[in-house]
Design a protein around this motif. Structure first.
Motif, PDB file in Angstrom:
ATOM      1  N   ALA A   1      -5.354  -1.726   3.145  1.00 22.23           N
ATOM      2  CA  ALA A   1      -4.457  -2.352   4.118  1.00 22.23           C
ATOM      3  C   ALA A   1      -4.860  -2.017   5.536  1.00 22.23           C
ATOM      4  O   ALA A   1      -4.783  -2.860   6.437  1.00 22.23           O
ATOM      5  CB  ALA A   1      -3.019  -1.904   3.845  1.00 22.23           C
ATOM      6  N   ILE A   2      -5.281  -0.759   5.775  1.00 17.16           N
ATOM      7  CA  ILE A   2      -5.635  -0.394   7.149  1.00 17.16           C
ATOM      8  C   ILE A   2      -7.088  -0.723   7.474  1.00 17.16           C
ATOM      9  O   ILE A   2      -7.531  -0.598   8.617  1.00 17.16           O
ATOM     10  CB  ILE A   2      -5.377   1.107   7.453  1.00 17.16           C
ATOM     11  CG1 ILE A   2      -6.320   2.000   6.644  1.00 17.16           C
ATOM     12  CG2 ILE A   2      -3.933   1.459   7.253  1.00 17.16           C
ATOM     13  CD1 ILE A   2      -6.208   3.456   7.043  1.00 17.16           C
ATOM     14  N   TYR A   3      -7.829  -1.180   6.478  1.00 14.26           N
ATOM     15  CA  TYR A   3      -9.252  -1.470   6.700  1.00 14.26           C
ATOM     16  C   TYR A   3      -9.498  -2.421   7.880  1.00 14.26           C
ATOM     17  O   TYR A   3     -10.345  -2.132   8.721  1.00 14.26           O
ATOM     18  CB  TYR A   3      -9.876  -2.016   5.421  1.00 14.26           C
ATOM     19  CG  TYR A   3     -11.345  -2.330   5.557  1.00 14.26           C
ATOM     20  CD1 TYR A   3     -11.788  -3.638   5.734  1.00 14.26           C
ATOM     21  CD2 TYR A   3     -12.293  -1.311   5.526  1.00 14.26           C
ATOM     22  CE1 TYR A   3     -13.134  -3.927   5.868  1.00 14.26           C
ATOM     23  CE2 TYR A   3     -13.640  -1.590   5.663  1.00 14.26           C
ATOM     24  CZ  TYR A   3     -14.049  -2.906   5.825  1.00 14.26           C
ATOM     25  OH  TYR A   3     -15.392  -3.182   5.971  1.00 14.26           O
TER      26      TYR A   3
ATOM     27  N   GLY B   1       0.824  -1.210   0.000  1.00 14.41           N
ATOM     28  CA  GLY B   1       0.000   0.000   0.000  1.00 14.41           C
ATOM     29  C   GLY B   1       0.855   1.254   0.000  1.00 14.41           C
ATOM     30  O   GLY B   1       0.593   2.210  -0.748  1.00 14.41           O
ATOM     31  N   PHE B   2       1.874   1.284   0.874  1.00 14.76           N
ATOM     32  CA  PHE B   2       2.774   2.438   0.899  1.00 14.76           C
ATOM     33  C   PHE B   2       3.502   2.602  -0.413  1.00 14.76           C
ATOM     34  O   PHE B   2       3.676   3.715  -0.926  1.00 14.76           O
ATOM     35  CB  PHE B   2       3.784   2.303   2.048  1.00 14.76           C
ATOM     36  CG  PHE B   2       3.277   2.863   3.342  1.00 14.76           C
ATOM     37  CD1 PHE B   2       3.060   2.039   4.438  1.00 14.76           C
ATOM     38  CD2 PHE B   2       2.986   4.208   3.474  1.00 14.76           C
ATOM     39  CE1 PHE B   2       2.576   2.543   5.628  1.00 14.76           C
ATOM     40  CE2 PHE B   2       2.497   4.726   4.662  1.00 14.76           C
ATOM     41  CZ  PHE B   2       2.295   3.890   5.746  1.00 14.76           C
ATOM     42  N   GLN B   3       3.943   1.434  -0.945  1.00 20.46           N
ATOM     43  CA  GLN B   3       4.635   1.474  -2.243  1.00 20.46           C
ATOM     44  C   GLN B   3       3.769   2.147  -3.287  1.00 20.46           C
ATOM     45  O   GLN B   3       4.201   3.033  -4.020  1.00 20.46           O
ATOM     46  CB  GLN B   3       4.951   0.042  -2.700  1.00 20.46           C
ATOM     47  CG  GLN B   3       6.337  -0.408  -2.341  1.00 20.46           C
ATOM     48  CD  GLN B   3       6.678  -1.709  -3.032  1.00 20.46           C
ATOM     49  OE1 GLN B   3       5.801  -2.556  -3.253  1.00 20.46           O
ATOM     50  NE2 GLN B   3       7.931  -1.884  -3.377  1.00 20.46           N
ATOM     51  N   GLN B   4       2.507   1.694  -3.307  1.00 21.09           N
ATOM     52  CA  GLN B   4       1.586   2.240  -4.291  1.00 21.09           C
ATOM     53  C   GLN B   4       1.411   3.746  -4.109  1.00 21.09           C
ATOM     54  O   GLN B   4       1.375   4.522  -5.065  1.00 21.09           O
ATOM     55  CB  GLN B   4       0.241   1.529  -4.179  1.00 21.09           C
ATOM     56  CG  GLN B   4      -0.733   1.886  -5.299  1.00 21.09           C
ATOM     57  CD  GLN B   4      -2.123   1.373  -5.010  1.00 21.09           C
ATOM     58  OE1 GLN B   4      -2.553   1.385  -3.855  1.00 21.09           O
ATOM     59  NE2 GLN B   4      -2.836   0.946  -6.028  1.00 21.09           N
TER      60      GLN B   4
ATOM     61  N   ALA C   1      -5.773   3.841  -2.696  1.00 19.68           N
ATOM     62  CA  ALA C   1      -6.687   2.695  -2.574  1.00 19.68           C
ATOM     63  C   ALA C   1      -6.042   1.503  -1.876  1.00 19.68           C
ATOM     64  O   ALA C   1      -6.651   0.862  -1.016  1.00 19.68           O
ATOM     65  CB  ALA C   1      -7.203   2.292  -3.943  1.00 19.68           C
ATOM     66  N   GLY C   2      -4.808   1.213  -2.245  1.00 18.68           N
ATOM     67  CA  GLY C   2      -4.135   0.061  -1.660  1.00 18.68           C
ATOM     68  C   GLY C   2      -3.907   0.219  -0.168  1.00 18.68           C
ATOM     69  O   GLY C   2      -4.156  -0.691   0.636  1.00 18.68           O
ATOM     70  N   LEU C   3      -3.450   1.417   0.216  1.00 19.24           N
ATOM     71  CA  LEU C   3      -3.170   1.658   1.621  1.00 19.24           C
ATOM     72  C   LEU C   3      -4.454   1.615   2.436  1.00 19.24           C
ATOM     73  O   LEU C   3      -4.492   1.079   3.542  1.00 19.24           O
ATOM     74  CB  LEU C   3      -2.488   3.025   1.781  1.00 19.24           C
ATOM     75  CG  LEU C   3      -1.880   3.295   3.157  1.00 19.24           C
ATOM     76  CD1 LEU C   3      -0.903   2.206   3.543  1.00 19.24           C
ATOM     77  CD2 LEU C   3      -1.196   4.652   3.179  1.00 19.24           C
TER      78      LEU C   3
ATOM     79  N   PRO D   1     -11.488   8.373   3.691  1.00 17.92           N
ATOM     80  CA  PRO D   1     -12.488   8.125   2.653  1.00 17.92           C
ATOM     81  C   PRO D   1     -12.926   6.657   2.655  1.00 17.92           C
ATOM     82  O   PRO D   1     -12.308   5.822   3.308  1.00 17.92           O
ATOM     83  CB  PRO D   1     -11.754   8.474   1.349  1.00 17.92           C
ATOM     84  CG  PRO D   1     -10.314   8.425   1.684  1.00 17.92           C
ATOM     85  CD  PRO D   1     -10.177   8.762   3.133  1.00 17.92           C
ATOM     86  N   ASP D   2     -14.017   6.392   1.908  1.00 13.56           N
ATOM     87  CA  ASP D   2     -14.485   5.009   1.791  1.00 13.56           C
ATOM     88  C   ASP D   2     -13.345   4.117   1.351  1.00 13.56           C
ATOM     89  O   ASP D   2     -12.519   4.506   0.546  1.00 13.56           O
ATOM     90  CB  ASP D   2     -15.612   4.928   0.755  1.00 13.56           C
ATOM     91  CG  ASP D   2     -16.931   5.327   1.396  1.00 13.56           C
ATOM     92  OD1 ASP D   2     -17.787   5.837   0.688  1.00 13.56           O
ATOM     93  OD2 ASP D   2     -17.080   5.123   2.613  1.00 13.56           O
TER      94      ASP D   2
END
Lengths: 394, 215
Positions: free
Chosen positions: A86-88, A70-73, A81-83, A222-223
């Motif tokens: 990940a924290i979801y 996610g951080f990479q992205q 979106a990826g991060l 955000p969502d």
């Protein structure tokens, strides 16, 4: 009295004497033992313990690999979106824990006064309905009026649901266990009627209309992240309850009535006033739990909304020794466990009921701490025991 | 008289003022101290620290409270001072009252009750179950209060204690006060007869027939 006495610091309040370490020891071991027994249950069901608990961990906290990617992205493409994904899991655990905090505080406050508030479930539901009503029926209000109003509406609804059994107990000695359970049933049936009738949104489902944006608890991200200000409110309320119980005269009265009503009467305290006040406040707290859930997470109320929060809260309060900070910790634990369990179910095929087994075992160990003490060879330190029941009638 | 039970008939006059329908707090605020018979049940919060027990009756008044907020420092200072003054044996004021011996628990109650200005002290079985040293101590404190002009109502089943401390003695039998006598005019036998329902001033003939009724 020598100077060496001054060196001994005062013990933390509300844990019945003894050090913090002693107070945490039994609950922590109860949780650990519960997890071990859960492991046995998993083995018996034929699954792999490591896969199961691994899935549980990932479900509660998130996948470390996903954080990394996610951080990479984020750094490479600026995409969040990826991060967010990940924290979801972590944020969902906090979201699940939020109503537990409020409901746990509700039951814990009751215990402090020697009252067994089984009515948290019904108070939760009524509070949710009241909040939702204020939220969807008032249009065009600015958020700084609408949101507090909706929260207050929920607390008031819950308080009403709590004060009725409270008054019956104080004036007539009618046991609150019976009356709060009955109030729960009234709440369930009343809500069934409301959700199918006066409070029903257009359409086929028995749900309320969605609350206005101005009454919703703002979210942080955000969502799809649902983490909202309800969590902060929960922490604030927990601290406020701590201050109220241990730093004020009213709190001192409440705790005294709970610890020894005879001495409280001798000291001039009004038993009636305190019982009624506590049930009203406890109802308000459980109602606030429902409010936070509606206004922060779902934004509408449907059938089965309270979903066992009130009953889980009883275990929470016991695990947290009826201390606001203990309740917060226990609520976080329960929230993370519940949230991770859904993941465990989908990933490892372990039924979510494993969590209920673990929770149930924890309750058993808290209700019968001798088992833990015997298992781990701990000496019994005379601590405040939670009063679960004073018997019937006056 | 302590407000714990409602008055059936009659009224109480305290320092000239009549009291009828009243509560323990009202009576407390009028300057009455009560050392209860069951010290653990009525007199102390055993699972609370000593410093809380030291202000059990006055927690809501300044200086212990400013409005609803408890003043921790004042509470601690008060407890330290009282523990020192009344020689309560305890490692510190933060331990629970349940850790104290019976005698020291009673000292906490006495310290608390004597630490506010009072007109009347009601002491019920104040030395029950205590060691000799503590009994001596409590007796000294009660006499001290008497000498300060405080009215003392001592309720006790220990005749030695009553004869040693009292100026006047009232003996009850089956809910009635048999007689109120001067302490220096009676002895244990006299009191014993009153306790059994026999008034010793009756004639010998009446006395023996009364004695037969009893047996």
């Amino acid at each position: 009295m020598t100077d060496k006495n001054k060196l001994k610091s005062k013990t933390p309040e509300g844990i019945g004497g003894g050090s913090l370490r002693d107070a945490i020891r039994v609950p922590a071991l109860a949780v650990l033992t519960g997890l071990i027994i859960g492991a046995f249950a998993i083995i018996i069901s034929g699954a792999n313990v490591f896969t199961a608990y691994g899935a549980l961990f990932v479900g509660s906290f998130g996948d470390p690999v996903r954080f990394f990617t996610g951080f990479q992205q984020l750094f490479s493409t600026g995409e969040t979106a990826g991060l967010l994904k990940a924290i979801y899991p972590f944020t969902e655990s906090l979201v699940t824990a939020t109503p537990y905090i409020f409901a746990g505080l509700s039951v814990a406050l009751g215990f402090r006064c020697g009252l067994f508030n089984i009515g948290a479930e019904g108070q939760f539901f009524i509070g949710a309905l009241c909040s939702a009503f204020v939220g969807y029926s008032l249009i065009g209000l600015p958020a700084y009026i609408h949101l507090p109003l909706a929260l207050l509406g929920g607390a008031a609804g819950g308080a009403l649901w709590g004060i009725i059994p409270g008054y019956l107990k104080a004036k007539f000695g009618a046991h609150e266990v019976v009356n709060t359970i009955m109030m729960n049933w009234i709440a369930f049936k009343l809500s069934d009627w409301l959700l199918n009738g006066p409070m029903k949104a257009s359409g086929f489902r028995p749900v309320t209309p969605t609350v206005e944006l101005s009454a919703q608890l703002p979210r942080f991200f955000p969502d799809p992240i649902r983490l909202n200000w309800g969590l902060i409110l929960a922490f604030v309320v927990a601290y406020a309850l701590y201050w109220f119980l241990f730093k004020t005269t009213l709190g001192f009265e409440i705790r005294s009535v709970g610890a020894n009503p005879d001495a409280a009467k001798y000291a001039g305290m009004s038993i009636v006033k305190n019982l009624v006040l506590v049930m009203a406040m406890a109802g308000g707290l459980a109602g606030l739990a429902g409010s936070a859930q509606v206004l922060g997470v779902d934004h509408w109320v449907g059938q089965g909304f309270s979903a066992g929060y009130g009953f889980d809260a009883i275990a929470l309060a016991l695990l947290g020794k009826s201390h606001p900070f203990g309740v917060v910790l226990s609520a976080l634990l329960f929230g993370f466990l519940r949230s991770g369990a859904t993941r465990m179910q989908s990933m490892a095929g372990i039924p979510i009921d494993i969590i209920s087994i673990i929770q149930g075992m924890v309750i058993v160990f808290i209700a019968a701490p001798e088992i833990i003490r015997w298992l781990y060879r701990i000496k019994n330190i005379k601590a405040e025991e939670t009063v679960l029941t004073r018997g019937w009638g006056k | 008289m302590t407000g714990l039970l409602p008055i059936d008939v009659g009224q109480i006059q305290l320092v000239g003022e009549a009291i009828r329908h009243t509560s323990p707090r009202d009576i407390l605020e009028r300057g009455v101290a009560h050392i209860p018979e069951d010290r653990q049940r009525h007199g102390l919060l055993l699972s609370f620290p000593i410093h809380d027990n030291m202000m059990l009756c006055t927690y809501y008044q300044p200086p212990f409270a400013k409005g609803v907020s408890l003043q921790q420092k004042t509470i601690f200072d008060n407890a330290e001072a009282l523990v020192k003054q009344y020689d309560v044996r305890t490692p510190n004021i933060y331990v629970n009252a349940s850790t104290l011996s019976g005698g020291n628990q009673q000292k906490v109650i006495v310290a608390r009750e004597f630490s506010r200005p009072i007109h009347l002290l009601i002491a019920s079985q104040p030395t029950r179950g205590l060691d000799v040293g503590s009994i001596e101590y409590i007796h000294t404190q009660i006499i001290k209060k008497r000498n300060e002009g405080v009215g003392v109502l001592l309720v006790s089943s220990e005749l030695d204690e009553i004869l040693a401390l009292s100026d006047r003695i009232a003996v009850m039998y089956k809910g009635r006060i048999m007689d109120i006598v001067d302490a220096n005019k009676v002895n244990k036998e006299y009191l014993g007869l009153l306790m059994a329902g026999i008034h010793p001033s009756e004639t010998p003939k009446a006395k023996s027939s009364a004695a037969e009724k009893v047996f």
